[in-house]
Design an enzyme around this catalytic site. Structure first.
Site, mmCIF file in Angstrom:
data_model
loop_
_atom_site.group_PDB
_atom_site.id
_atom_site.type_symbol
_atom_site.label_atom_id
_atom_site.label_comp_id
_atom_site.label_asym_id
_atom_site.label_seq_id
_atom_site.Cartn_x
_atom_site.Cartn_y
_atom_site.Cartn_z
ATOM 1 N N ASP A 10 -16.374 -1.652 2.992
ATOM 2 C CA ASP A 10 -14.990 -1.742 2.571
ATOM 3 C C ASP A 10 -14.884 -3.028 1.745
ATOM 4 O O ASP A 10 -15.764 -3.893 1.839
ATOM 5 C CB ASP A 10 -14.094 -1.808 3.822
ATOM 6 N N LEU A 11 -13.860 -3.158 0.928
ATOM 7 C CA LEU A 11 -13.753 -4.354 0.076
ATOM 8 C C LEU A 11 -12.801 -5.406 0.663
ATOM 9 O O LEU A 11 -13.219 -6.485 1.097
ATOM 10 C CB LEU A 11 -13.270 -3.948 -1.324
ATOM 11 N N ASP A 12 -11.504 -5.038 0.689
ATOM 12 C CA ASP A 12 -10.467 -6.003 1.074
ATOM 13 C C ASP A 12 -10.601 -6.376 2.554
ATOM 14 O O ASP A 12 -10.491 -5.520 3.424
ATOM 15 C CB ASP A 12 -9.078 -5.406 0.827
ATOM 16 N N THR A 18 -8.982 -10.657 0.317
ATOM 17 C CA THR A 18 -7.822 -10.218 -0.460
ATOM 18 C C THR A 18 -6.759 -9.607 0.446
ATOM 19 O O THR A 18 -5.631 -9.403 0.003
ATOM 20 C CB THR A 18 -8.249 -9.177 -1.510
ATOM 21 N N LYS A 46 -3.513 -2.248 6.634
ATOM 22 C CA LYS A 46 -4.896 -2.480 6.200
ATOM 23 C C LYS A 46 -5.620 -1.160 5.964
ATOM 24 O O LYS A 46 -5.579 -0.271 6.817
ATOM 25 C CB LYS A 46 -5.654 -3.314 7.234
ATOM 26 N N SER A 115 -13.614 1.851 -0.898
ATOM 27 C CA SER A 115 -12.347 1.113 -0.819
ATOM 28 C C SER A 115 -11.167 1.991 -1.215
ATOM 29 O O SER A 115 -11.285 2.828 -2.111
ATOM 30 C CB SER A 115 -12.419 -0.097 -1.769
ATOM 31 N N ALA A 116 -10.036 1.743 -0.569
ATOM 32 C CA ALA A 116 -8.806 2.460 -0.917
ATOM 33 C C ALA A 116 -8.163 1.878 -2.167
ATOM 34 O O ALA A 116 -7.257 2.471 -2.750
ATOM 35 C CB ALA A 116 -7.823 2.364 0.248
ATOM 36 N N LYS A 146 -7.907 6.717 3.620
ATOM 37 C CA LYS A 146 -8.306 6.474 5.003
ATOM 38 C C LYS A 146 -7.058 6.656 5.876
ATOM 39 O O LYS A 146 -5.979 6.281 5.421
ATOM 40 C CB LYS A 146 -8.838 5.036 5.150
ATOM 41 N N GLU A 170 -16.109 -2.318 8.153
ATOM 42 C CA GLU A 170 -14.656 -2.151 7.975
ATOM 43 C C GLU A 170 -13.853 -3.189 8.747
ATOM 44 O O GLU A 170 -14.227 -3.569 9.850
ATOM 45 C CB GLU A 170 -14.249 -0.780 8.525
ATOM 46 N N ASP A 171 -12.722 -3.602 8.172
ATOM 47 C CA ASP A 171 -11.822 -4.501 8.914
ATOM 48 C C ASP A 171 -10.523 -3.794 9.307
ATOM 49 O O ASP A 171 -9.635 -4.423 9.884
ATOM 50 C CB ASP A 171 -11.470 -5.745 8.087
#
Ligand code: BG6
Ligand code: MG
Length: 217
Positions: A10-12, A18, A46, A115-116, A146, A170-171
Site C-alpha cells: 500500500d502507499l499512503d 501521506t 484510511k 493503492s486506492a 478496498k 497495509e496500514d
C-alpha cells in the site's frame, strides 16, 4: 513459514506518511459541513477511495449535500491535498522501506503497488521510488475500492504470481480485509486492535526486521 514470491505495498501510511495529509485535507472539508473530524474518525477513511471517504464523512456528520457540492468537495479536497504533498521528498520515505525494497529486489522478489490513490504515481515520483515497482495498480485502474480485493488481484495477475504467494503490507483495516479477500498473506502496520484478520501485525514497517523478511520471502 511458506516462502512468498511477491510483495504488494500500500502507499499512503506504509511507504510514506501521506496519511496525515489526507486527514488534514478531509478535516477542512468536514468543517464545511459542520463536522469536526477527529483522528479516531480518520481510521475509517484510511485506504478508502476519495468519493467513499466523503460518503463516510457525510454519514458521520449526519448530513447530505447536492451532487454538485459533492463533486466540488472532491475537487477541493484533492487541491488541498496536492498543496500539502508538494514539499514531499525522499527523506519522507518511512523508515525501513528503502532497505526493504532493496532487500526484495536483490532476492528477485516481484514488487507491486496496490493503492486506492489516484495520486500514487505522482507521490512515487516525488520519492524517487517508481523504478522499484514491477507493477503499479492505483485508484485510476480499479472499479471497486478496498475492502474489495480488486486492487491486489490486479497486481498479482499482472505479475503472474498466485495470490497465496503474495504478501501485502497495509496500514488500513479496509486494506487488510482486501488482502485477505484476495487470499494473500496480510501484514498490518499499526495498532493490533485496529485490524481484523491480519496474519501479522507490527507497529510500522521498520519493526518487521530483516530476519522476518527472510522467513517470508
Ligand atoms: C488511500 C488513502 O491510499 O487513497 C485514502 O489511504 C485516500 O486516505 C485514498 O482517500 C484515495 O486517494 P486520492 O489521492 O485518490 O484522493
Ligand atoms: Mg494506507
Amino acid at each position: 513459514m511458506e516462502k512468498h514470491q511477491c510483495a504488494l505495498f500500500d502507499l499512503d501510511g506504509v511507504v510514506v506518511n501521506t496519511a496525515q495529509y489526507h486527514y488534514l485535507a478531509w478535516k477542512n472539508i468536514a468543517h464545511l459541513v459542520g463536522y469536526d473530524l477527529t483522528f479516531q474518525d480518520n481510521e475509517q477513511l484510511k485506504g478508502v477511495s476519495r468519493p467513499d471517504s466523503l460518503r463516510v464523512i457525510l454519514k458521520m456528520a449526519q448530513t447530505s449535500i447536492s451532487q454538485d457540492e459533492f463533486d466540488r468537495f472532491l475537487i477541493q479536497k484533492n487541491e488541498d491535498y496536492l498543496v500539502l504533498v508538494q514539499a514531499l521528498k525522499t527523506t519522507d520515505i518511512l523508515p525501513g522501506i528503502s532497505e526493504g525494497l532493496v532487500f526484495l529486489k536483490d532476492k528477485g522478489i516481484k514488487i507491486g503497488l496496490g493503492s486506492a490513490s489516484k495520486n500514487a504515481l505522482l507521490i512515487l515520483e516525488k520519492l524517487n521510488l517508481t523504478s522499484y515497482f514491477d507493477v503499479i495498480i492505483d485508484g485510476n485502474q480499479v472499479k471497486k475500492g478496498k475492502p474489495h480485493p480488486e486492487v491486489f488481484l490486479k497486481g498479482s495477475t499482472a505479475l503472474n504470481v498466485k495470490p497465496k504467494a503474495c504478501v501485502v503490507f497495509e496500514d488500513a483495516s479496509a486494506g487488510i480485509e482486501a488482502a485477505k479477500a484476495a487470499g494473500m498473506t496480510a501484514i498490518a502496520l499499526g495498532e493490533p486492535n485496529e485490524f481484523k484478520g491480519a496474519d501479522f501485525c507490527f507497529p510500522h514497517f521498520n519493526a518487521i526486521g530483516i530476519s522476518t523478511l527472510e522467513k517470508l520471502f
